[in-house]
Design a protein around this motif. Structure first.
Motif, mmCIF file in Angstrom:
data_model
loop_
_atom_site.group_PDB
_atom_site.id
_atom_site.type_symbol
_atom_site.label_atom_id
_atom_site.label_comp_id
_atom_site.label_asym_id
_atom_site.label_seq_id
_atom_site.Cartn_x
_atom_site.Cartn_y
_atom_site.Cartn_z
ATOM 1 N N ILE A 382 0.830 -1.215 0.000
ATOM 2 C CA ILE A 382 0.000 0.000 0.000
ATOM 3 C C ILE A 382 0.862 1.261 0.000
ATOM 4 O O ILE A 382 0.447 2.314 -0.489
ATOM 5 C CB ILE A 382 -0.973 0.001 1.203
ATOM 6 C CG1 ILE A 382 -2.075 1.033 0.971
ATOM 7 C CG2 ILE A 382 -0.231 0.246 2.515
ATOM 8 C CD1 ILE A 382 -3.202 0.959 1.981
ATOM 9 N N LEU A 412 -4.463 -4.193 -1.219
ATOM 10 C CA LEU A 412 -3.832 -2.959 -0.751
ATOM 11 C C LEU A 412 -2.904 -2.358 -1.797
ATOM 12 O O LEU A 412 -2.707 -1.132 -1.834
ATOM 13 C CB LEU A 412 -3.079 -3.220 0.550
ATOM 14 C CG LEU A 412 -3.955 -3.648 1.738
ATOM 15 C CD1 LEU A 412 -3.169 -3.546 3.049
ATOM 16 C CD2 LEU A 412 -5.224 -2.807 1.841
ATOM 17 N N GLU A 415 -5.222 -0.392 -3.843
ATOM 18 C CA GLU A 415 -5.595 0.816 -3.098
ATOM 19 C C GLU A 415 -4.467 1.828 -3.098
ATOM 20 O O GLU A 415 -4.696 3.045 -3.141
ATOM 21 C CB GLU A 415 -5.972 0.433 -1.666
ATOM 22 C CG GLU A 415 -6.548 1.587 -0.863
ATOM 23 C CD GLU A 415 -7.020 1.149 0.511
ATOM 24 O OE1 GLU A 415 -7.013 1.998 1.436
ATOM 25 O OE2 GLU A 415 -7.401 -0.037 0.664
ATOM 26 N N GLY A 416 -3.226 1.313 -3.046
ATOM 27 C CA GLY A 416 -2.075 2.217 -3.063
ATOM 28 C C GLY A 416 -1.826 2.833 -4.421
ATOM 29 O O GLY A 416 -1.054 3.796 -4.541
#
Length: 468
Positions: A382, A412, A415-416
């Motif tokens: 992330i 993640l 999402e990152g």
């Protein structure tokens, strides 16, 4: 009329077992010095019993034997040791006019039936069911009188038990409810004393420990762990009646707590593999990792960390974590292991690849997780630290580990917003269709966050296109 025969036992004693024929022999000796004696055996339960040599002729002062056979039974006797529904009657009579040639069972039986006014001497024989199976049943329900009666008629039933069975029976006896006031039952102390007096062979150390088992409220699984019986632990884990895997004793401790306290690594591994909660807390708030850290047990600590144990959990009494306990006890190696776990997370968060490599090469756990279930790979993904992600994957980081919300590192990474890291994880085998606890896939998150390039990469990999 004086009795004509002497019977070896005034009772029919049968060692009971489920599902098979059970046999016993009865010896008869003639007391008549001059005349043969005819005999006939009758049973009140012909549907249950067979008699081999149901009738015959005994020469003066001679002996003979008949066998009683209990047909296979699928249930325990309704009453035991004495059966209230089963009886035998041994009829005897002088047979002056009979000869050895007429001594067949069929002939003697016909002779008794054809002489209704024959003067006979009858002996009533009660039926008693014995054996280890019924002994254990009587002990388990706390029926001390039944146990006493079994032992009286078959003392070897206790003295000759194999060591494993003897210890198991002892354990059952020690765990009886001492508050039971039923007049047909008794407490564990009475039962234990009766068994020991009858010759129950229990190791003295085990005897003392077993008494502790009862007072601590241990389950069979606790006891198997306490005595380091890994095979028995594995056997109990396959049985539905073993009770919950994380069953608690009077102090709130699970079998895994016990394994950690005693340093029993093999049992602990078996429990963890079976799904035991590594972060289960006792009444004092301490986890199994607290116990291992207090003992300075490096292997146990490493195993728990690899299984996802949280070293940041604090106990209730002093607010100390497993790290604090190990430090206060002076267990420097364990302190380093626990500290390195946190250090790996920190290095991954900052993208410090050299430090990360050094820690991992020295044995730090690559799958260490914090209280939120985040591993170093989650955090590096992330944060967009590509080199750290590659380093962690090379050291065997779990691509499918999930945090408290069910996110994998790929979730993640999406999402990152790093396409490179998403591609690295996919190339290394990450599941592109993994779902978090709300059912969201990495593609769903990518579309939600409007990451066009990541969405295209995921679609090329054949990912699902819906939330479900």
């Amino acid at each position: 009329m004086e009795k004509l025969v002497e019977v070896s036992e005034q009772e029919i004693r049968i060692e009971f077992a489920l599902g098979c024929k059970c046999r016993t022999n009865i010896h008869i000796k003639s007391l008549s010095p001059t005349s043969p004696v005819a005999f006939k055996i009758q049973t009140s339960s012909p549907h249950k019993f067979l008699v081999n040599l149901p009738s015959g002729l005994i020469a003066p002062l001679a002996s003979t034997t008949f066998q009683v056979v209990l047909k296979p039974q699928s249930h325990l006797p309704e009453t035991f040791p004495r059966s209230t529904s089963d009886r035998f009657l041994l009829k005897t009579a002088l047979a002056l006019e009979l000869t050895p040639e007429s001594s067949t069972s069929e002939f003697i039986n016909s002779w008794f039936n054809s002489a209704p006014h024959l003067t006979t001497h009858d002996i009533k024989l009660k039926v008693y069911f014995l054996g280890p199976l019924l002994l254990r049943q009587a002990v388990s329900v706390g029926d001390v009188e039944a146990v006493r009666s079994l032992i009286k008629r078959q003392r070897s039933v206790v003295a000759e038990l194999p060591p494993g069975e003897a210890e198991s029976l002892y354990r059952v006896a020690t765990q009886l409810d001492n508050t039971n006031t039923n007049t047909s039952s008794s407490n564990s102390d009475d039962m234990v004393g009766l068994l020991l007096e009858a010759g129950l062979k229990v190791d003295k150390c085990a005897e003392a420990d077993e008494l502790k088992c009862a007072s601590k409220g241990w389950s069979d699984l606790h006891v198997a762990v306490a005595f380091d019986r890994t095979d028995e632990v594995q056997r109990l884990l396959t049985k539905k009646e073993r009770g919950p895997l994380d069953c608690r004793d009077k102090e709130g401790n699970t079998p895994l707590h016990l394994a950690a306290s005693k340093g029993l690594l093999d049992s602990a591994k078996v429990l963890v593999s079976a799904g035991a909660q590594v972060d289960a807390r006792g009444h004092d708030g301490r986890t199994a990792l607290h116990r291992a850290a207090a003992n300075g047990d490096r292997q146990m600590v490493e195993m728990f960390l690899d299984a996802g144990a949280d070293p940041t959990i604090s106990d209730f009494d002093h607010g100390r974590s497993a790290f604090d306990v190990a430090r206060d006890k002076g267990h420097k190696d364990v302190v380093k292991i626990l500290d390195r776990g946190a250090s790996v997370l920190s290095a991954a968060r900052r993208g410090e690849v050299d430090l990360l490599e050094s820690l991992l090469e020295k044995g730090a756990s690559v799958n260490f997780s914090d209280q939120y279930g985040l591993t170093p790979l989650h955090i590096a993904a992330i944060k967009g630290h590509k080199d750290a992600v590659m380093m962690l994957v090379e050291f065997g980081a779990d691509l499918e580990s999930q945090d408290a919300e069910g996110h994998t590192p790929l979730h993640l990474a999406v999402e990152g917003g790093s396409v490179e890291i998403v591609q690295i994880l996919i190339d290394r085998g990450a599941n592109v269709n993994a779902k978090n606890k709300k059912g969201a896939t990495p593609l769903y998150i990518s579309k939600l966050m409007e990451y066009q390039h990541i969405t295209e990469v995921l679609l090329l990999e054949g990912t699902v296109t819906s939330l479900n």
